[in-house]
Design a protein around this motif. Structure first.
Motif, PDB file in Angstrom:
ATOM      1  N   UNK A   1      10.014  -1.633  13.029  1.00  0.00           N
ATOM      2  CA  UNK A   1       9.976  -0.433  12.206  1.00  0.00           C
ATOM      3  C   UNK A   1      11.333  -0.146  11.575  1.00  0.00           C
ATOM      4  N   UNK A   2      12.400  -0.458  12.324  1.00  0.00           N
ATOM      5  CA  UNK A   2      13.750  -0.262  11.769  1.00  0.00           C
ATOM      6  C   UNK A   2      13.973  -1.162  10.559  1.00  0.00           C
ATOM      7  N   UNK A   3      13.552  -2.420  10.661  1.00  0.00           N
ATOM      8  CA  UNK A   3      13.714  -3.347   9.532  1.00  0.00           C
ATOM      9  C   UNK A   3      12.891  -2.862   8.338  1.00  0.00           C
ATOM     10  N   UNK A   4      11.680  -2.429   8.598  1.00  0.00           N
ATOM     11  CA  UNK A   4      10.827  -1.928   7.501  1.00  0.00           C
ATOM     12  C   UNK A   4      11.480  -0.717   6.834  1.00  0.00           C
ATOM     13  N   UNK A   5      12.038   0.199   7.652  1.00  0.00           N
ATOM     14  CA  UNK A   5      12.672   1.396   7.093  1.00  0.00           C
ATOM     15  C   UNK A   5      13.888   1.011   6.263  1.00  0.00           C
ATOM     16  N   UNK A   6      14.689   0.069   6.774  1.00  0.00           N
ATOM     17  CA  UNK A   6      15.873  -0.388   6.027  1.00  0.00           C
ATOM     18  C   UNK A   6      15.459  -0.996   4.701  1.00  0.00           C
ATOM     19  N   UNK A   7      14.416  -1.804   4.706  1.00  0.00           N
ATOM     20  CA  UNK A   7      13.944  -2.467   3.480  1.00  0.00           C
ATOM     21  C   UNK A   7      13.480  -1.426   2.458  1.00  0.00           C
ATOM     22  N   UNK A   8      12.693  -0.457   2.924  1.00  0.00           N
ATOM     23  CA  UNK A   8      12.171   0.573   2.009  1.00  0.00           C
ATOM     24  C   UNK A   8      13.303   1.434   1.469  1.00  0.00           C
ATOM     25  N   UNK A   9      14.244   1.818   2.352  1.00  0.00           N
ATOM     26  CA  UNK A   9      15.370   2.648   1.917  1.00  0.00           C
ATOM     27  C   UNK A   9      16.186   1.959   0.830  1.00  0.00           C
ATOM     28  N   UNK A  10      16.172   0.639   0.822  1.00  0.00           N
ATOM     29  CA  UNK A  10      16.950  -0.124  -0.167  1.00  0.00           C
ATOM     30  C   UNK A  10      16.071  -0.652  -1.297  1.00  0.00           C
ATOM     31  N   UNK A  11      14.831  -0.085  -1.405  1.00  0.00           N
ATOM     32  CA  UNK A  11      13.925  -0.432  -2.500  1.00  0.00           C
ATOM     33  C   UNK A  11      13.736  -1.947  -2.635  1.00  0.00           C
ATOM     34  N   UNK A  12      13.467  -2.580  -1.517  1.00  0.00           N
ATOM     35  CA  UNK A  12      13.301  -4.031  -1.521  1.00  0.00           C
ATOM     36  C   UNK A  12      11.893  -4.393  -1.075  1.00  0.00           C
ATOM     37  N   UNK A  13      11.374  -5.449  -1.685  1.00  0.00           N
ATOM     38  CA  UNK A  13      10.095  -6.001  -1.242  1.00  0.00           C
ATOM     39  C   UNK A  13      10.361  -6.941  -0.060  1.00  0.00           C
TER      40      UNK A  13
END
Length: 240
Positions: free
Chosen positions: A5-17
């Motif tokens: 979940x942390x990785x998913x949150x980091x990815x979303x926060x940085x607008x990355x697919x």
């Protein structure tokens, strides 16, 4: 929050697919998806890279994911044990190789010294005794109607692991009337005697320090046989 979940949150926060995130860390999109769904975990090296890349503390990534921490701990413990095992195997193999090299070196010194000594002694004595080399590479000496024959000798090769000639023998023979007396020395003390006449073998036996058998002493010329044995023993001891 677990690490997925942390990785998913980091990815979303940085607008990355997932594809963008995967490209940064040289993995596939499916791998990132598996991380986010807790089907698998990134290795410790990748976790450190994620922390550095996005400025997220390792404490945030790992604090609440006990399962992930345990898995990393187990992998680390296994890695340490494997490293120790490999180091131990390396040390053992190294010691074995060093011992083999030392052993071969010592053997090589002994082999060369022994080779030079044996071949020099053999060569010097066959010629001082009067032997001459035949075309078949045998050494022959004829003296007092007795023929002495020695084989060509040289040390076996280094890899035969032998420090002596292979076939050490001396053949002595003489003829008296219809009989041929043949004596072979294969060591410095004992010999074998064969007596033949025109019809074939008449006697064969070993002669040791106890002297000639009674039947030989009574039926043949014991003085001549004893002379052959005595002279043959002297020659054998000199060349070998």
């Amino acid at each position: 929050m677990n690490i997925g979940k942390s990785i998913r949150q980091i990815r979303i926060e940085n607008n990355m697919s997932q594809e963008d995130f995967a490209e940064i860390f040289f993995v596939t999109r499916q791998t990132v998806s598996n991380w986010e769904n807790s089907k698998s975990y990134p290795d410790l090296n990748t976790i450190v890279k994620i922390s550095d890349r996005f400025g997220v503390s390792l404490d945030r990534l790992l604090r609440e994911d006990a399962e992930m921490v345990n898995e990393i701990s187990e992998k680390t413990a296994v890695g340490i044990k494997w490293s120790r095992f490999k180091r131990t195997v390396f040390i053992v193999i190294s010691v074995i190789i060093i011992c083999l090299l030392i052993t071969l070196s010592v053997y090589g010194i002994i082999w060369v010294s022994r080779k030079n000594s044996l071949e020099k002694n053999f060569s010097q004595n066959i010629y001082s005794l009067g032997f001459s080399e035949s075309s078949e590479r045998y050494y022959i000496l004829r003296k007092n109607n007795i023929t002495y024959v020695l084989p060509h000798q040289e040390m076996p090769s280094f890899w035969d692991f032998s420090t002596d000639f292979h076939a050490k023998f001396l053949d002595c023979s003489y003829q008296e009337n219809e009989y041929t007396f043949s004596v072979r020395f294969s060591d410095s003390e004992n010999c074998s005697l064969m007596v033949t006449d025109g019809n074939g073998e008449d006697y064969y036996g070993n002669i040791d320090g106890s002297g000639l058998p009674e039947n030989i002493r009574n039926e043949y010329n014991p003085e001549m046989i004893e002379k052959i044995i005595r002279d043959g023993r002297n020659i054998y001891n000199r060349v070998y």
